[in-house]
Write a protein that holds these residues in place. Structure first.
Motif, PDB file in Angstrom:
ATOM      1  N   THR A   1      -9.409   6.229  -0.628  1.00 20.35           N
ATOM      2  CA  THR A   1      -8.295   6.775   0.076  1.00 20.35           C
ATOM      3  C   THR A   1      -8.547   6.627   1.522  1.00 20.35           C
ATOM      4  OG1 THR A   1      -7.467   7.868  -1.961  1.00 20.35           O
ATOM      5  CG2 THR A   1      -6.493   8.359   0.324  1.00 20.35           C
ATOM      6  N   LYS A   2      -7.651   5.887   2.154  1.00 21.50           N
ATOM      7  CA  LYS A   2      -7.702   5.927   3.699  1.00 21.50           C
ATOM      8  C   LYS A   2      -7.060   7.353   4.212  1.00 21.50           C
ATOM      9  CE  LYS A   2      -6.317   3.401   7.746  1.00 21.50           C
ATOM     10  NZ  LYS A   2      -5.538   2.172   8.382  1.00 21.50           N
TER      11      LYS A   2
ATOM     12  N   PRO B   1       5.473   6.331   5.657  1.00 23.46           N
ATOM     13  CA  PRO B   1       5.085   6.841   4.269  1.00 23.46           C
ATOM     14  C   PRO B   1       5.926   6.552   3.444  1.00 23.46           C
ATOM     15  CG  PRO B   1       5.921   8.766   5.434  1.00 23.46           C
ATOM     16  CD  PRO B   1       6.095   7.466   6.669  1.00 23.46           C
ATOM     17  N   ASP B   2       5.680   6.475   2.253  1.00 21.95           N
ATOM     18  CA  ASP B   2       6.830   6.444   0.786  1.00 21.95           C
ATOM     19  C   ASP B   2       7.341   7.599   0.585  1.00 21.95           C
ATOM     20  OD1 ASP B   2       6.268   3.349  -0.158  1.00 21.95           O
ATOM     21  OD2 ASP B   2       4.131   4.246   0.046  1.00 21.95           O
TER      22      ASP B   2
ATOM     23  N   MET C   1       0.958  -1.382  -0.008  1.00 19.69           N
ATOM     24  CA  MET C   1       0.010   0.019  -0.109  1.00 19.69           C
ATOM     25  C   MET C   1       0.836   1.190   0.122  1.00 19.69           C
ATOM     26  SD  MET C   1      -2.975   1.317   2.544  1.00 19.69           S
ATOM     27  CE  MET C   1      -4.123  -0.043   2.055  1.00 19.69           C
ATOM     28  N   ARG C   2       0.534   2.206  -1.099  1.00 19.64           N
ATOM     29  CA  ARG C   2       1.086   3.346  -1.055  1.00 19.64           C
ATOM     30  C   ARG C   2       0.803   4.544  -0.013  1.00 19.64           C
ATOM     31  NH1 ARG C   2       2.214   3.598  -7.620  1.00 19.64           N
ATOM     32  NH2 ARG C   2      -0.021   2.913  -7.687  1.00 19.64           N
ATOM     33  N   LYS C   3       1.665   4.947   0.589  1.00 22.08           N
ATOM     34  CA  LYS C   3       1.385   5.992   1.809  1.00 22.08           C
ATOM     35  C   LYS C   3       2.026   7.234   1.607  1.00 22.08           C
ATOM     36  CE  LYS C   3       0.982   4.148   5.824  1.00 22.08           C
ATOM     37  NZ  LYS C   3       1.473   3.196   6.930  1.00 22.08           N
TER      38      LYS C   3
ATOM     39  N   GLU D   1      -3.541   5.504  -2.159  1.00 22.64           N
ATOM     40  CA  GLU D   1      -3.973   4.506  -1.248  1.00 22.64           C
ATOM     41  C   GLU D   1      -4.408   4.946   0.125  1.00 22.64           C
ATOM     42  OE1 GLU D   1      -2.980   0.250  -2.852  1.00 22.64           O
ATOM     43  OE2 GLU D   1      -1.234   1.583  -2.781  1.00 22.64           O
ATOM     44  N   GLU D   2      -3.410   5.781   0.596  1.00 23.88           N
ATOM     45  CA  GLU D   2      -3.479   5.884   2.146  1.00 23.88           C
ATOM     46  C   GLU D   2      -2.702   7.431   2.214  1.00 23.88           C
ATOM     47  OE1 GLU D   2      -2.357   4.703   6.735  1.00 23.88           O
ATOM     48  OE2 GLU D   2      -2.771   2.967   5.108  1.00 23.88           O
ATOM     49  N   ILE D   3      -3.364   8.353   2.717  1.00 23.33           N
ATOM     50  CA  ILE D   3      -2.763   9.548   3.285  1.00 23.33           C
ATOM     51  C   ILE D   3      -2.723   9.993   4.724  1.00 23.33           C
ATOM     52  CG2 ILE D   3      -2.965  10.495   0.707  1.00 23.33           C
ATOM     53  CD1 ILE D   3      -5.281  12.356   1.747  1.00 23.33           C
ATOM     54  N   CYS D   4      -1.872  10.622   5.302  1.00 20.86           N
ATOM     55  CA  CYS D   4      -2.043  11.280   6.524  1.00 20.86           C
ATOM     56  C   CYS D   4      -1.748  12.555   6.425  1.00 20.86           C
ATOM     57  CB  CYS D   4      -0.982  10.541   7.607  1.00 20.86           C
ATOM     58  SG  CYS D   4      -0.741  11.328   9.141  1.00 20.86           S
TER      59      CYS D   4
ATOM     60  N   TYR E   1       4.346   6.546  11.242  1.00 24.04           N
ATOM     61  CA  TYR E   1       3.238   6.427   9.931  1.00 24.04           C
ATOM     62  C   TYR E   1       3.825   5.619   8.738  1.00 24.04           C
ATOM     63  CZ  TYR E   1      -0.031   7.695   6.312  1.00 24.04           C
ATOM     64  OH  TYR E   1      -1.085   7.408   5.340  1.00 24.04           O
TER      65      TYR E   1
END
Length: 399
Positions: A52-53, A76-77, A1-3, A28-31, A74
């Motif tokens: 998107t989460k 992330p990428d 999963m790309r974050k 796919e996922e963001i913070c 977290y």
């Protein structure tokens, strides 16, 4: 999963978050993280429930150790930095320490002096290269799309580009006597600083707003525009083959200039601290606090922007001119993402740059300005993501 970790919660961040959620196959996922977590939570509340989460976090982007802790938690990428430009270096340090890629929309500048240079971030080139990480600088509109426009013109239409004039016009009306369409502190620092342009290998300095031209912008009409220094001039002067002269112009109304002159004359645009009732305050930061929040201008603003580049040069030994630009409608932007066009034209390219990095199309170790990357996939994404561009092969020149 790309974050992706998005740092910032202003008008540009709002656009970035919306556009990321429109591309869930990549994001796919963001913070969303900011000093004021409630702003992040408000964005999440609007967009939660999609593919998107979304999560949120509180962060002081001036604190490298806190950034490292958040990134490690977290995982992330990449970090997409739409915080203040004063915080670029702390965020880059945190990315290096945690092994994640980096992208921003504006170059670092010290808080205490209005100095717009890439030297501080270019000094990170070897560090990012050795770490196998990519850092993309200035993936907004200007800088950003203007650099991609320049790379696209060089790749497809010119053997040599001799001159570039970057023209940034905003014909939007928000109804206030005086307000700035993006962060007031950054905006006013840019405008009140000395102007500069590059010609024949030298920087030529001008007084603030000394050089004025009138240009007939497509879909907008005649507008007063003033020569400013803008950071993409520095990188484009190095990266565009055959360049002899590059300038940047931005439009301002007579009313805006009058208000700005009054504020400057009474010291309200100063960044030098003063004492007031036993407290140290910076006049420009106080002015920022009393001016309308740019994020609040969206529902009030009507009209269009036009931002683009005019090139002259040669192809196959023959002189050639080329103008490429985008026209963006404030009301259409607000309908789509709840922000006016100034935030939209910065936020969409930030998302595109991050998308290309995550997809591997703009991924290579080191620190790069956008014009050093392949412009074609970015230009294709502009048309898909809401910023279509127009070409003119016989434009009126500025002079």
């Amino acid at each position: 999963m790309r974050k992706v970790l998005i740092i910032g919660a202003g008008g540009v961040a709002n656009v970035v978050v919306h556009k990321c959620c429109q591309n869930p196959e990549v994001f796919e996922e963001i913070c969303i993280a900011s000093r004021t977590k409630s702003k992040c939570d408000a964005m999440k509340a609007v967009l939660d429930g999609g593919k998107t989460k979304i999560t949120t976090a509180q962060i002081d982007a001036d604190d490298t150790e806190a950034l490292i802790e958040l990134i490690n938690a977290y995982k992330p990428d990449m970090v997409l930095n739409v915080a203040l430009p004063y915080q670029d270096l702390t965020i880059m340090d945190a990315c290096l320490a945690t092994g994640v890629h980096y992208l921003d929309t504006a170059n670092y500048e010290p808080l205490d002096i209005p100095k717009f240079e890439y030297k501080w971030q270019w000094a990170y080139r070897e560090k990012f290269e050795k770490a196998g990480l990519t850092a993309i600088l200035g993936s907004g509109f200007d800088p950003g799309v203007t650099g991609v426009f320049s790379a696209y013109a060089m790749k497809h239409y010119f053997d040599e580009i001799h001159t570039i004039d970057i023209l940034d016009a905003n014909a939007g009306d928000h109804g206030y006597p005086f307000a700035t369409n993006f962060n007031p502190e950054i905006n006013i620092r840019e405008i009140t600083a000395k102007g500069r342009y590059w010609e024949q290998g030298e920087w030529i300095e001008t007084e603030p707003l000394e050089i004025k031209r009138v240009y007939n912008f497509p879909q907008i009409g005649d507008k007063d525009m003033y020569l400013l220094y803008h950071e993409e001039l520095e990188s484009l002067a190095q990266n565009i083959k055959g360049l002899k002269k590059i300038r940047f112009f931005m439009t301002f109304s007579e009313k805006y200039i009058t208000h700005l002159n009054v504020l400057e004359n009474v010291g309200m645009t100063s960044i030098k601290p003063i004492m007031y009732e036993g407290m140290e305050i910076q006049p420009l930061q106080f002015l920022k606090a009393v001016l309308p929040d740019p994020a609040s201008l969206g529902p009030r603003t009507k009209g269009k922007t036009n931002i683009g580049c005019i090139f002259t040069g040669t192809k196959d030994g023959q002189p050639k001119t080329y103008y490429v630009y985008n026209v963006c409608d404030h009301e259409a932007c607000y309908t789509e993402v709840g922000s006016q066009a100034i935030s939209y034209t910065t936020g969409v390219p930030a998302m595109i740059g991050a998308k290309l990095l995550l997809e591997g199309k703009w991924k290579k170790p080191g620190v790069y300005n956008v014009e050093e990357m392949d412009p074609d996939p970015f230009m294709e994404e502009l048309n898909k993501q809401g910023l279509p561009w127009v070409e003119d092969f016989n434009p009126a020149l500025v002079d």
